[in-house]
Design a protein around this motif. Sequence first.
Motif, PDB file in Angstrom:
ATOM      1  N   ALA A  76      44.253  49.768  48.556  1.00 42.05           N
ATOM      2  CA  ALA A  76      44.084  48.823  47.592  1.00 42.05           C
ATOM      3  C   ALA A  76      42.507  49.285  46.913  1.00 42.05           C
ATOM      4  CB  ALA A  76      43.473  47.520  48.305  1.00 42.05           C
ATOM      5  N   ILE A  77      41.678  50.286  47.730  1.00 44.30           N
ATOM      6  CA  ILE A  77      40.731  50.664  47.036  1.00 44.30           C
ATOM      7  C   ILE A  77      40.860  51.769  45.945  1.00 44.30           C
ATOM      8  CG2 ILE A  77      38.872  50.019  48.720  1.00 44.30           C
ATOM      9  CD1 ILE A  77      39.034  53.128  49.545  1.00 44.30           C
ATOM     10  N   ARG A  78      42.224  52.161  46.098  1.00 44.23           N
ATOM     11  CA  ARG A  78      42.561  53.331  45.113  1.00 44.23           C
ATOM     12  C   ARG A  78      43.480  52.632  44.092  1.00 44.23           C
ATOM     13  NH1 ARG A  78      41.742  55.369  49.817  1.00 44.23           N
ATOM     14  NH2 ARG A  78      41.341  57.685  49.962  1.00 44.23           N
ATOM     15  N   TYR A  79      43.962  51.525  44.156  1.00 45.54           N
ATOM     16  CA  TYR A  79      45.000  50.915  43.139  1.00 45.54           C
ATOM     17  C   TYR A  79      45.051  49.351  43.625  1.00 45.54           C
ATOM     18  CZ  TYR A  79      48.244  50.070  39.534  1.00 45.54           C
ATOM     19  OH  TYR A  79      48.924  49.618  38.519  1.00 45.54           O
ATOM     20  N   PRO A  80      44.482  48.385  43.313  1.00 46.25           N
ATOM     21  CA  PRO A  80      44.454  47.016  43.926  1.00 46.25           C
ATOM     22  C   PRO A  80      45.386  46.162  43.181  1.00 46.25           C
ATOM     23  CG  PRO A  80      42.433  47.297  42.514  1.00 46.25           C
ATOM     24  CD  PRO A  80      43.049  48.566  42.509  1.00 46.25           C
ATOM     25  N   THR A  81      46.669  46.310  43.448  1.00 43.74           N
ATOM     26  CA  THR A  81      47.694  45.601  42.779  1.00 43.74           C
ATOM     27  C   THR A  81      47.862  44.182  43.622  1.00 43.74           C
ATOM     28  OG1 THR A  81      49.267  46.370  44.188  1.00 43.74           O
ATOM     29  CG2 THR A  81      49.158  47.732  42.172  1.00 43.74           C
ATOM     30  N   VAL A 100      49.610  44.735  46.873  1.00 46.99           N
ATOM     31  CA  VAL A 100      48.894  45.519  47.873  1.00 46.99           C
ATOM     32  C   VAL A 100      47.719  44.582  48.442  1.00 46.99           C
ATOM     33  CG1 VAL A 100      47.208  47.397  48.432  1.00 46.99           C
ATOM     34  CG2 VAL A 100      49.214  47.659  47.181  1.00 46.99           C
ATOM     35  N   LEU A 101      47.043  43.841  47.582  1.00 44.66           N
ATOM     36  CA  LEU A 101      46.038  42.930  48.021  1.00 44.66           C
ATOM     37  C   LEU A 101      46.556  41.840  49.058  1.00 44.66           C
ATOM     38  CD1 LEU A 101      43.604  42.809  44.758  1.00 44.66           C
ATOM     39  CD2 LEU A 101      43.170  43.739  46.989  1.00 44.66           C
ATOM     40  N   THR A 102      47.669  41.391  48.531  1.00 44.45           N
ATOM     41  CA  THR A 102      48.320  40.268  49.402  1.00 44.45           C
ATOM     42  C   THR A 102      48.524  40.666  50.755  1.00 44.45           C
ATOM     43  OG1 THR A 102      49.249  39.225  47.672  1.00 44.45           O
ATOM     44  CG2 THR A 102      50.271  38.605  49.714  1.00 44.45           C
ATOM     45  N   GLU A 103      49.090  42.196  50.732  1.00 45.33           N
ATOM     46  CA  GLU A 103      49.443  42.584  52.281  1.00 45.33           C
ATOM     47  C   GLU A 103      48.337  42.767  53.019  1.00 45.33           C
ATOM     48  OE1 GLU A 103      52.392  43.115  53.441  1.00 45.33           O
ATOM     49  OE2 GLU A 103      53.728  43.662  52.135  1.00 45.33           O
ATOM     50  N   TYR A 150      49.815  52.928  51.647  1.00 43.62           N
ATOM     51  CA  TYR A 150      50.560  51.562  51.385  1.00 43.62           C
ATOM     52  C   TYR A 150      51.756  51.723  52.283  1.00 43.62           C
ATOM     53  CZ  TYR A 150      53.494  47.630  49.597  1.00 43.62           C
ATOM     54  OH  TYR A 150      54.239  46.615  49.628  1.00 43.62           O
ATOM     55  N   ASP A 151      52.688  52.765  52.283  1.00 44.12           N
ATOM     56  CA  ASP A 151      53.699  53.087  53.090  1.00 44.12           C
ATOM     57  C   ASP A 151      53.341  53.140  54.545  1.00 44.12           C
ATOM     58  OD1 ASP A 151      55.384  53.542  50.754  1.00 44.12           O
ATOM     59  OD2 ASP A 151      55.202  55.494  50.779  1.00 44.12           O
ATOM     60  N   GLU A 152      52.145  53.614  54.820  1.00 40.71           N
ATOM     61  CA  GLU A 152      51.616  53.760  56.246  1.00 40.71           C
ATOM     62  C   GLU A 152      51.341  52.160  56.595  1.00 40.71           C
ATOM     63  OE1 GLU A 152      51.225  56.467  58.586  1.00 40.71           O
ATOM     64  OE2 GLU A 152      52.447  57.255  57.115  1.00 40.71           O
ATOM     65  N   GLY A 153      50.902  51.389  55.767  1.00 37.67           N
ATOM     66  CA  GLY A 153      50.734  50.126  56.212  1.00 37.67           C
ATOM     67  C   GLY A 153      51.734  49.285  56.438  1.00 37.67           C
ATOM     68  N   GLN A 154      52.948  49.626  55.694  1.00 32.41           N
ATOM     69  CA  GLN A 154      54.232  48.738  55.917  1.00 32.41           C
ATOM     70  C   GLN A 154      54.766  49.177  57.372  1.00 32.41           C
ATOM     71  OE1 GLN A 154      55.784  46.660  54.422  1.00 32.41           O
ATOM     72  NE2 GLN A 154      54.310  46.639  52.356  1.00 32.41           N
ATOM     73  N   LYS A 155      54.796  50.568  57.588  1.00 29.01           N
ATOM     74  CA  LYS A 155      55.114  51.020  59.063  1.00 29.01           C
ATOM     75  C   LYS A 155      54.320  50.339  60.129  1.00 29.01           C
ATOM     76  CE  LYS A 155      55.851  55.820  57.667  1.00 29.01           C
ATOM     77  NZ  LYS A 155      55.493  57.274  57.546  1.00 29.01           N
ATOM     78  N   LYS A 203      43.940  48.390  57.715  1.00 28.95           N
ATOM     79  CA  LYS A 203      43.183  49.645  57.593  1.00 28.95           C
ATOM     80  C   LYS A 203      43.705  50.310  56.298  1.00 28.95           C
ATOM     81  CE  LYS A 203      40.431  53.513  58.615  1.00 28.95           C
ATOM     82  NZ  LYS A 203      39.807  53.735  57.259  1.00 28.95           N
ATOM     83  N   SER A 204      45.303  50.391  56.439  1.00 30.64           N
ATOM     84  CA  SER A 204      46.036  51.198  55.669  1.00 30.64           C
ATOM     85  C   SER A 204      46.254  50.599  54.301  1.00 30.64           C
ATOM     86  CB  SER A 204      47.428  51.730  56.226  1.00 30.64           C
ATOM     87  OG  SER A 204      47.269  52.128  57.086  1.00 30.64           O
TER      88      SER A 204
END
Length: 183
Positions: free
Chosen positions: A87-92, A95-98, A64-69, A81-82
Amino acid sequence: MENRSARLLWLISGALVALIGCAEAEPVPPAVLTQRQLSDPQAVSQWLRENPGGVDAKGAAFAYDEGQKYKSRNDWSAAAKSFGESAIRYPTPQVLTEYVTAILRMLGEIRARKGATSLGIEGDMNFALLQYQSVMAADDVLDSLTEHEKKLVQANIACLGNFLKSRQVAGDCQPLLDYGIQP
């Protein structure tokens, strides 16, 4: 010599039995979701009920942090991708919105490079609609979205549904804007 061979075989078989016993005694880690399951609201909901804290929280947070970067650099492919790995580990719902936003922006960039073709729009919007429905399914379990965030997701679901029925572009449909479709 035969005695030594028999003892060696006996020791090896004993060691194998011990190894198999240890392997069976360790709990099997829960499986992560697949990318396809992220587009299935029922699968997301069921998985979260079975894994309320997700799996590999450290890996999910890192992705998630990498995705934000990548998002801050407008690198939508890497962000998608990030966020997907998270999301596959914890689909909050967050995270799903991002994830869906990054995918829409990535697909919009690809579409723009190819001359803003209308090919594939229906499939992309169907995918986005399912993703937003998964966001709501995740929130039904985790109850982590604010009322404002819920209204935004519900508005995205409604505008995508309307677009898929009518092919009319509403000016306030954020997923279509993310995709690069202007009213």
